[in-house]
Motif scaffolding. Structure first.
Motif, mmCIF file in Angstrom:
data_model
loop_
_atom_site.group_PDB
_atom_site.id
_atom_site.type_symbol
_atom_site.label_atom_id
_atom_site.label_comp_id
_atom_site.label_asym_id
_atom_site.label_seq_id
_atom_site.Cartn_x
_atom_site.Cartn_y
_atom_site.Cartn_z
ATOM 1 N N ALA A 1 110.014 1.888 83.376
ATOM 2 C CA ALA A 1 109.793 0.441 83.423
ATOM 3 C C ALA A 1 108.964 0.134 84.658
ATOM 4 C CB ALA A 1 111.140 -0.267 83.517
ATOM 5 N N CYS A 2 108.625 -1.110 84.848
ATOM 6 C CA CYS A 2 107.948 -1.465 86.095
ATOM 7 C C CYS A 2 108.933 -1.205 87.239
ATOM 8 C CB CYS A 2 107.561 -2.934 86.081
ATOM 9 S SG CYS A 2 107.016 -3.480 87.714
ATOM 10 N N PRO A 3 108.564 -0.388 88.239
ATOM 11 C CA PRO A 3 109.535 -0.054 89.282
ATOM 12 C C PRO A 3 109.966 -1.264 90.105
ATOM 13 C CG PRO A 3 107.322 0.715 89.880
ATOM 14 C CD PRO A 3 107.247 0.233 88.461
ATOM 15 N N PHE B 1 109.461 -12.537 88.777
ATOM 16 C CA PHE B 1 108.782 -12.845 87.515
ATOM 17 C C PHE B 1 109.205 -11.892 86.401
ATOM 18 C CE2 PHE B 1 105.927 -13.988 91.003
ATOM 19 C CZ PHE B 1 105.865 -15.361 90.795
ATOM 20 N N ALA B 2 110.169 -11.013 86.687
ATOM 21 C CA ALA B 2 110.536 -9.985 85.695
ATOM 22 C C ALA B 2 110.915 -10.625 84.358
ATOM 23 C CB ALA B 2 111.684 -9.145 86.232
ATOM 24 N N ALA B 3 110.406 -10.022 83.296
ATOM 25 C CA ALA B 3 110.671 -10.519 81.932
ATOM 26 C C ALA B 3 110.974 -9.304 81.061
ATOM 27 C CB ALA B 3 109.443 -11.264 81.427
ATOM 28 N N CYS C 1 108.688 -6.290 80.893
ATOM 29 C CA CYS C 1 108.461 -5.495 82.109
ATOM 30 C C CYS C 1 109.298 -4.215 82.117
ATOM 31 C CB CYS C 1 108.805 -6.300 83.348
ATOM 32 S SG CYS C 1 107.937 -7.872 83.426
ATOM 33 N N VAL C 2 110.361 -4.199 81.333
ATOM 34 C CA VAL C 2 111.224 -3.023 81.356
ATOM 35 C C VAL C 2 111.126 -2.201 80.066
ATOM 36 C CG1 VAL C 2 112.844 -3.897 83.077
ATOM 37 C CG2 VAL C 2 113.227 -4.437 80.673
ATOM 38 N N GLU C 3 110.156 -2.558 79.228
ATOM 39 C CA GLU C 3 109.971 -1.783 77.989
ATOM 40 C C GLU C 3 109.221 -0.485 78.241
ATOM 41 O OE1 GLU C 3 108.106 -4.603 75.413
ATOM 42 O OE2 GLU C 3 109.995 -5.701 75.132
ATOM 43 N N ALA C 4 108.323 -0.505 79.233
ATOM 44 C CA ALA C 4 107.523 0.681 79.553
ATOM 45 C C ALA C 4 106.932 0.493 80.944
ATOM 46 C CB ALA C 4 106.388 0.842 78.538
ATOM 47 N N VAL C 5 106.392 1.570 81.532
ATOM 48 C CA VAL C 5 105.693 1.436 82.806
ATOM 49 C C VAL C 5 104.397 0.662 82.513
ATOM 50 C CG1 VAL C 5 104.604 2.672 84.722
ATOM 51 C CG2 VAL C 5 106.579 3.673 83.543
ATOM 52 N N PRO C 6 104.168 -0.442 83.208
ATOM 53 C CA PRO C 6 102.939 -1.201 82.927
ATOM 54 C C PRO C 6 101.698 -0.317 83.072
ATOM 55 C CG PRO C 6 104.376 -2.433 84.405
ATOM 56 C CD PRO C 6 104.977 -1.076 84.262
ATOM 57 N N GLY D 1 87.232 -2.824 87.405
ATOM 58 C CA GLY D 1 86.039 -2.172 87.941
ATOM 59 C C GLY D 1 85.996 -2.319 89.454
ATOM 60 N N HIS D 2 86.394 -3.487 89.976
ATOM 61 C CA HIS D 2 86.410 -3.692 91.429
ATOM 62 C C HIS D 2 87.820 -3.559 91.974
ATOM 63 C CE1 HIS D 2 82.359 -5.132 91.209
ATOM 64 N NE2 HIS D 2 82.721 -5.960 90.253
ATOM 65 N N SER D 3 88.781 -3.844 91.120
ATOM 66 C CA SER D 3 90.166 -3.805 91.592
ATOM 67 C C SER D 3 91.046 -3.400 90.411
ATOM 68 C CB SER D 3 90.583 -5.186 92.094
ATOM 69 O OG SER D 3 90.572 -6.095 91.021
ATOM 70 N N LYS D 4 92.271 -3.020 90.725
ATOM 71 C CA LYS D 4 93.190 -2.721 89.635
ATOM 72 C C LYS D 4 94.610 -3.086 90.003
ATOM 73 C CE LYS D 4 93.069 2.172 90.900
ATOM 74 N NZ LYS D 4 92.468 3.431 90.572
ATOM 75 N N HIS D 5 95.421 -3.265 88.987
ATOM 76 C CA HIS D 5 96.831 -3.526 89.236
ATOM 77 C C HIS D 5 97.636 -3.063 88.030
ATOM 78 C CE1 HIS D 5 97.216 -6.784 86.347
ATOM 79 N NE2 HIS D 5 96.039 -7.222 86.758
ATOM 80 N N ARG D 6 98.938 -2.950 88.245
ATOM 81 C CA ARG D 6 99.837 -2.615 87.143
ATOM 82 C C ARG D 6 100.931 -3.670 87.078
ATOM 83 N NH1 ARG D 6 100.508 2.918 85.254
ATOM 84 N NH2 ARG D 6 99.037 4.316 86.277
ATOM 85 N N CYS D 7 100.640 -4.762 86.436
ATOM 86 C CA CYS D 7 101.656 -5.779 86.195
ATOM 87 C C CYS D 7 101.340 -6.400 84.848
ATOM 88 C CB CYS D 7 101.633 -6.852 87.288
ATOM 89 S SG CYS D 7 102.678 -8.265 86.863
#
Ligand SMILES: Nc1ncnc2c1ncn2[C@@H]1O[C@H](COP(=O)(O)OP(=O)(O)OP(=O)(O)O)[C@@H](O)[C@H]1O
Ligand code: SF4
Ligand SMILES: [Mg+2]
Length: 313
Positions: free
Chosen positions: A269-271, A278-280, A283-288, A294-300
């Motif tokens: 899940a999202c650690p 904001f957890a919904a 968020c716990v179904e899989a690791v985002p 291209g310039h930035s990245k995130h996992r949410c």
């Protein structure tokens, strides 16, 4: 990249690039996987660590290289500086002897020429009277001077990449600043890529071109320093920014509620979910997965759901 140490998932999802001359900061709380990632690049993890993925240096794969090749890579192509400069130096030999030995291991040069080169290196890292310093033993130098010597020895083979893991934690604030300026100068003058691991967001703001934020063994956000500080996307980054005391407003220091995580088994899940406001359910179904512009990245999974959430951050 993924790294398991016993039943601990120390790193579950980390990938980043760094180019020549660039200064990348890695931040994240204790146990988030910063040092383990650095050590995996250097091939310095214990044998029982299970590392999977890829580490490329100038296009060549170095993960899984044999010990001898890794030793060569560590000496010649990647330099490293750790927190404890005293432990990195041998107490029974002079600084000169240690630098000369390392230089002669890399270059077919005489002792005299190696001494000359060692003095130039000490000069480059800002030590006054370098020839005198060469005759001294590690315990005769201050902490800041020792860390400069360690940086000098990391430069011996003119590495493409320098990894510095909390290099200034043991130093007082003024010396910290000088050592960071030195690393910055090396990146610019030598065109070396530098990875700086630190807890200190102030240090990152002043030194780094780009920042990668780790949480629970996952790279949760990466962006150029200005964007990350002015407009964080991931809720953990936003919480980190809120935890910074505002200038002249020391009362507003806000700790992130909850405890740091250590992931046992496999991350599913999202650690950050247990601490995220904001957890919904999604968020716990899989690791985002990684969202890369291209310039930035995130996992949410929730960033971009709507303007409201980003503004709430
Ligand atoms: N040699 C080891 N054996 C077992 N587990 C380890 C080992 N080294 C690290 N770990 C575990 O791997 C995870 C990541 O640790 P790591 O040292 O990379 O954290 P870090 O981000 O560098 O923290 P810090 O800011 O405290 O240095 C932690 O859960 C830690 O307990
Ligand atoms: S994925 Fe969900 S729990 Fe994780 S940071 Fe985003 S909103 Fe929070
Ligand atoms: Mg560490």
């Amino acid at each position: 990249m993924k790294i398991r140490i016993g039943d601990i998932a120390a790193v579950s999802g980390v990938s980043f690039d760094i180019i020549a001359g660039e200064f990348l900061g890695i931040v994240g709380e204790s146990g988030s996987g910063k040092s383990v990632t650095a050590r995996s690049i250097l091939g310095l993890l214990p044998k029982y660590a299970d590392v999977s993925g890829s580490v490329e240096l100038s296009g060549g794969e170095i993960l899984g290289a044999d010990r001898q090749s890794l030793r060569k890579i560590r000496g010649r192509r990647i330099g490293f500086v750790f927190q404890d400069a005293l432990a990195a130096l041998d107490p029974v030999y002079t600084i000169g002897d240690q630098l000369v030995e390392a230089l002669q291991a890399h270059l077919p040069i005489s002792r005299k020429a190696a001494m000359e080169k060692a003095a130039n290196l000490l000069d480059e890292v800002g030590l006054k009277n370098p020839r005198e310093q060469l005759k001294r033993y590690p315990h005769q130098l201050s902490g800041g001077m020792r860390q400069r010597v360690v940086i000098a020895s990391a430069l011996i083979a003119d590495p493409e990449l320098i990894i510095a893991d909390e290099p200034t934690t043991a130093l007082d604030v003024t010396v910290q600043k000088q050592v960071l300026q030195l690393l910055r100068r090396i990146a610019v003058n030598r065109g070396a890529a530098v990875i700086l691991i630190t807890h200190d967001l102030g240090v990152v703001a002043q030194t780094c071109d780009r920042v990668a934020v780790f949480y629970g063994g996952v790279l949760v956000e990466e962006a150029d320093t200005l964007s990350l500080f002015s407009k964080p996307h991931h809720p953990y980054t936003a919480a980190l920014m809120r935890s910074l005391p505002k200038l002249g407003d020391r009362e507003r220091f806000e700790a992130i509620p909850g405890n740091p995580v250590q992931i046992r088994g496999t991350l599913q899940a999202c650690p950050f979910a247990p601490r995220c406001r904001f957890a919904a359910p999604q968020c716990v179904e899989a690791v985002p997965s990684e969202y890369n512009t291209g310039h930035s990245k995130h996992r949410c999974v929730r960033v971009g759901e709507g303007k409201l959430m980003v503004e709430e951050l």
